[in-house]
Scaffold this motif. Structure first.
Motif, PDB file in Angstrom:
ATOM      1  N   THR A 202       5.188   4.570   6.611  1.00  0.00           N
ATOM      2  CA  THR A 202       4.654   3.428   5.863  1.00  0.00           C
ATOM      3  C   THR A 202       5.732   2.407   5.485  1.00  0.00           C
ATOM      4  O   THR A 202       5.522   1.209   5.624  1.00  0.00           O
ATOM      5  CB  THR A 202       3.952   3.895   4.581  1.00  0.00           C
ATOM      6  OG1 THR A 202       4.876   4.696   3.833  1.00  0.00           O
ATOM      7  CG2 THR A 202       2.708   4.699   4.890  1.00  0.00           C
ATOM      8  N   ASN A 203       6.870   2.886   4.981  1.00  0.00           N
ATOM      9  CA  ASN A 203       7.928   1.977   4.556  1.00  0.00           C
ATOM     10  C   ASN A 203       9.238   2.757   4.459  1.00  0.00           C
ATOM     11  O   ASN A 203       9.621   3.224   3.384  1.00  0.00           O
ATOM     12  CB  ASN A 203       7.550   1.363   3.194  1.00  0.00           C
ATOM     13  CG  ASN A 203       8.481   0.235   2.800  1.00  0.00           C
ATOM     14  OD1 ASN A 203       9.460  -0.028   3.492  1.00  0.00           O
ATOM     15  ND2 ASN A 203       8.192  -0.415   1.703  1.00  0.00           N
TER      16      ASN A 203
ATOM     17  N   GLU B 183       0.822  -1.214   0.000  1.00  0.00           N
ATOM     18  CA  GLU B 183       0.000   0.000   0.000  1.00  0.00           C
ATOM     19  C   GLU B 183       0.854   1.262   0.000  1.00  0.00           C
ATOM     20  O   GLU B 183       0.416   2.316  -0.418  1.00  0.00           O
ATOM     21  CB  GLU B 183      -0.925  -0.001   1.226  1.00  0.00           C
ATOM     22  CG  GLU B 183      -1.851  -1.207   1.210  1.00  0.00           C
ATOM     23  CD  GLU B 183      -3.244  -0.898   1.709  1.00  0.00           C
ATOM     24  OE1 GLU B 183      -3.753   0.189   1.411  1.00  0.00           O
ATOM     25  OE2 GLU B 183      -3.809  -1.764   2.397  1.00  0.00           O
ATOM     26  N   SER B 184       2.089   1.143   0.494  1.00  0.00           N
ATOM     27  CA  SER B 184       2.920   2.350   0.575  1.00  0.00           C
ATOM     28  C   SER B 184       3.610   2.651  -0.759  1.00  0.00           C
ATOM     29  O   SER B 184       4.194   3.716  -0.928  1.00  0.00           O
ATOM     30  CB  SER B 184       3.986   2.163   1.650  1.00  0.00           C
ATOM     31  OG  SER B 184       4.949   1.222   1.203  1.00  0.00           O
ATOM     32  N   SER B 185       3.567   1.721  -1.701  1.00  0.00           N
ATOM     33  CA  SER B 185       4.253   1.950  -2.977  1.00  0.00           C
ATOM     34  C   SER B 185       3.482   2.957  -3.816  1.00  0.00           C
ATOM     35  O   SER B 185       2.267   3.085  -3.683  1.00  0.00           O
ATOM     36  CB  SER B 185       4.373   0.622  -3.742  1.00  0.00           C
ATOM     37  OG  SER B 185       3.079   0.200  -4.127  1.00  0.00           O
TER      38      SER B 185
ATOM     39  N   ASP C 193       6.702  13.524   0.995  1.00  0.00           N
ATOM     40  CA  ASP C 193       6.593  12.096   0.653  1.00  0.00           C
ATOM     41  C   ASP C 193       7.436  11.258   1.609  1.00  0.00           C
ATOM     42  O   ASP C 193       7.021  10.199   2.084  1.00  0.00           O
ATOM     43  CB  ASP C 193       7.069  11.847  -0.786  1.00  0.00           C
ATOM     44  CG  ASP C 193       5.955  12.080  -1.788  1.00  0.00           C
ATOM     45  OD1 ASP C 193       4.787  12.167  -1.350  1.00  0.00           O
ATOM     46  OD2 ASP C 193       6.246  12.206  -2.994  1.00  0.00           O
TER      47      ASP C 193
ATOM     48  N   ARG D 256       5.977  10.804   4.955  1.00  0.00           N
ATOM     49  CA  ARG D 256       4.958   9.741   4.910  1.00  0.00           C
ATOM     50  C   ARG D 256       5.638   8.362   4.872  1.00  0.00           C
ATOM     51  O   ARG D 256       5.239   7.432   5.569  1.00  0.00           O
ATOM     52  CB  ARG D 256       4.084   9.964   3.665  1.00  0.00           C
ATOM     53  CG  ARG D 256       2.887   9.030   3.534  1.00  0.00           C
ATOM     54  CD  ARG D 256       2.022   9.400   2.328  1.00  0.00           C
ATOM     55  NE  ARG D 256       2.777   9.697   1.113  1.00  0.00           N
ATOM     56  CZ  ARG D 256       3.271   8.786   0.292  1.00  0.00           C
ATOM     57  NH1 ARG D 256       3.097   7.506   0.533  1.00  0.00           N
ATOM     58  NH2 ARG D 256       3.941   9.146  -0.796  1.00  0.00           N
ATOM     59  N   ARG D 257       6.688   8.264   4.051  1.00  0.00           N
ATOM     60  CA  ARG D 257       7.390   6.966   3.936  1.00  0.00           C
ATOM     61  C   ARG D 257       7.982   6.516   5.268  1.00  0.00           C
ATOM     62  O   ARG D 257       8.092   5.326   5.533  1.00  0.00           O
ATOM     63  CB  ARG D 257       8.523   7.082   2.899  1.00  0.00           C
ATOM     64  CG  ARG D 257       8.019   7.160   1.477  1.00  0.00           C
ATOM     65  CD  ARG D 257       9.159   7.383   0.499  1.00  0.00           C
ATOM     66  NE  ARG D 257       8.652   7.610  -0.847  1.00  0.00           N
ATOM     67  CZ  ARG D 257       9.077   8.572  -1.656  1.00  0.00           C
ATOM     68  NH1 ARG D 257      10.024   9.401  -1.266  1.00  0.00           N
ATOM     69  NH2 ARG D 257       8.564   8.704  -2.858  1.00  0.00           N
TER      70      ARG D 257
ATOM     71  N   ASP E 258       7.119  -3.474  -2.721  1.00  0.00           N
ATOM     72  CA  ASP E 258       7.493  -3.799  -1.333  1.00  0.00           C
ATOM     73  C   ASP E 258       7.898  -5.251  -1.093  1.00  0.00           C
ATOM     74  O   ASP E 258       8.321  -5.592  -0.001  1.00  0.00           O
ATOM     75  CB  ASP E 258       6.312  -3.494  -0.398  1.00  0.00           C
ATOM     76  CG  ASP E 258       6.129  -1.993  -0.218  1.00  0.00           C
ATOM     77  OD1 ASP E 258       6.971  -1.238  -0.744  1.00  0.00           O
ATOM     78  OD2 ASP E 258       5.153  -1.597   0.444  1.00  0.00           O
TER      79      ASP E 258
ATOM     80  N   GLY F  91      -0.458   3.127  -4.338  1.00  0.00           N
ATOM     81  CA  GLY F  91      -0.978   4.356  -3.747  1.00  0.00           C
ATOM     82  C   GLY F  91      -1.526   5.331  -4.762  1.00  0.00           C
ATOM     83  O   GLY F  91      -2.516   6.012  -4.509  1.00  0.00           O
TER      84      GLY F  91
END
Ligand code: HAM
Length: 403
Positions: free
Chosen positions: A198-199, A55-57, A191, A194-195, A258, A61
């Motif tokens: 998320t990742n 979902e984080s890609s 970004d 956010r990453r 991911d 996304g």
């Protein structure tokens, strides 16, 4: 006038020749390596890509062609091929069967990206996926296969490799990286903020110039690998060296999807502009399990066919087959009958209109026929056909029977 959608191209004429030449060459090589063809649907449940690509890609996304179908199912056009092949592998219970399963595929993929040179919304990949082999020899085999394919179509490349660690070493590295990001949080882009949540490792692949400078000082996973990942990475380099495959180690190569662990690689070309990645892949030992299958080691790659198109060196086109034409309206029926007979054994093109010899020769030359065969009034009377071999520059008359 209705045009094709932005970022979606027609493939025809000379481009189609290149396209099929590439697929045929790559297919032949994949088969030599013991891979079997697999075709999976273009449309899959959206959840498949959310759980695999992540979902984080950006792909999941921002770039999915996602919609609710008439049966209220949340579906999307596949943005890549691996997830569907893994789904099929589990659905056919090949994970439970055990053993080694090797597949190749080619087809359209869809990503709602901003179109530019080398970046399309509908593009084509040639890919392979190998299940059941834990050994890093298989990772090296993937890289050598890409190299073989590129070499066969005359394309030069630079190879970048990295190791993304595994469940042993990745979590500790991730914590270290998050600490580093927190120290620089006020200077990195939105970004990346956010990453971080998320990742975090995806920050290493940020394209923002400011971020890139900051991450030069970030801890490197390659310096924090556990002994198993380090051994595999050393072995990979050793195999590539032994096979004379040159590579660069890119510690920031994290790939845009991911599911990877351990080996990650990308082939780039310096001759196609900013969208320079022509192939990418790596190991994804956890993905089968993530998608509810029995844990199975796996590795694969995909090549972007459109990015290769203009680089492909085509073999010399040989003249092939027959061109049949009438010089007299009355001979057209006979020409058509002969065409259908001859087509049972050879490639034959015919012209339904009577023309003079010069025009027929021109047409035969244009379609690269080897033989230009015509019937006029004289030939009709004699029961013969006039043949010119455009390759060997000879000409002769044949009885219709011999023809
Ligand atoms: P990927 O790096 O996302 O990996 O895509 C593979 C290749 O597809 C890229 O190197 C590029 O040549 C091409 N490509 C990607 N997006 C576009 C686009 N918008 N327009 C034109 N070409 C594009 C994967 O898809 C993974 N499934 C590869 C893989 C297979 N990993 C393990 N097995």
């Amino acid at each position: 006038m209705i045009n094709s959608l932005r970022g979606m191209n027609d493939i025809l004429s000379e481009d189609y020749e290149r396209f099929t030449y590439f697929i045929n060459t790559a297919t032949h090589i994949a088969q030599k390596y013991g891979f079997h063809f697999i075709e999976t649907p273009l449309l899959e449940e959206t959840a498949l890509f959310k759980r695999s690509v992540g979902e984080s890609s950006d792909i999941v996304g921002k770039e999915m062609y996602q919609f609710i179908d008439k049966g209220e199912n949340d579906v999307c056009l596949r943005p890549e091929g691996t997830a569907g092949v893994v789904r099929a592998f589990i659905q056919k219970k090949l994970d439970k069967a055990g053993g080694i399963h090797r597949f190749f595929y080619h087809g359209a993929m869809f990503r709602y990206e901003r179109p530019q040179k080398g970046r399309l919304r509908q593009f084509h990949q040639f890919g392979v996926e190998s299940f059941g082999v834990e050994s890093v020899y298989e990772d090296a085999t993937m890289i050598i296969m890409v190299s073989d394919i590129l070499q066969a179509v005359g394309i030069g490349y630079r190879l970048q490799i990295n190791s993304l660690g595994d469940t042993n070493c990745m979590p500790e590295y991730r914590n270290g990286l998050v600490n580093f990001i927190e120290i620089h949080e006020d200077k990195i882009c939105e970004d990346c903020q956010r990453r971080k949540v998320t990742n975090p490792i995806r920050v290493l692949d940020c394209k923002n110039e400011n971020c890139k400078i900051i991450y030069k000082e970030a801890p490197k996973l390659i310096n924090n690998l556990c002994s198993s990942c380090q051994d595999d990475f050393d072995k990979l380099k050793q195999i590539l060296d032994a096979n004379k495959i040159t590579y660069e180690i890119d510690t920031n190569l994290v790939r845009g999807l991911d599911y990877y662990s351990k080996t990650a690689f990308e082939f780039v070309s310096d001759n196609i502009g900013s969208q320079s990645a022509i192939a990418g892949g790596g190991r994804y030992d956890r993905l089968v399990e993530f998608l509810d299958g029995r844990p199975t080691p796996a590795v694969g790659f995909a090549m972007g066919i459109e990015r290769l198109m203009e680089l492909i060196v085509m073999p010399e086109i040989k003249r092939e087959g027959y061109y049949l034409g009438a010089m007299d309206e009355e001979a057209v029926d006979l020409i058509v009958t002969l065409t259908h007979k001859k087509r049972k054994t050879a490639k034959v093109t015919c012209d339904y209109k009577a023309k003079n010899l010069k025009n027929h020769l021109k047409n035969a030359d244009k379609i690269n026929a080897q033989f230009c065969c015509v019937i006029g009034t004289d030939e009709m009377a004699n029961g013969t056909i006039w043949v010119k071999d455009l390759e060997n520059k000879t000409e002769y008359a044949l009885s219709l029977e011999d023809f």
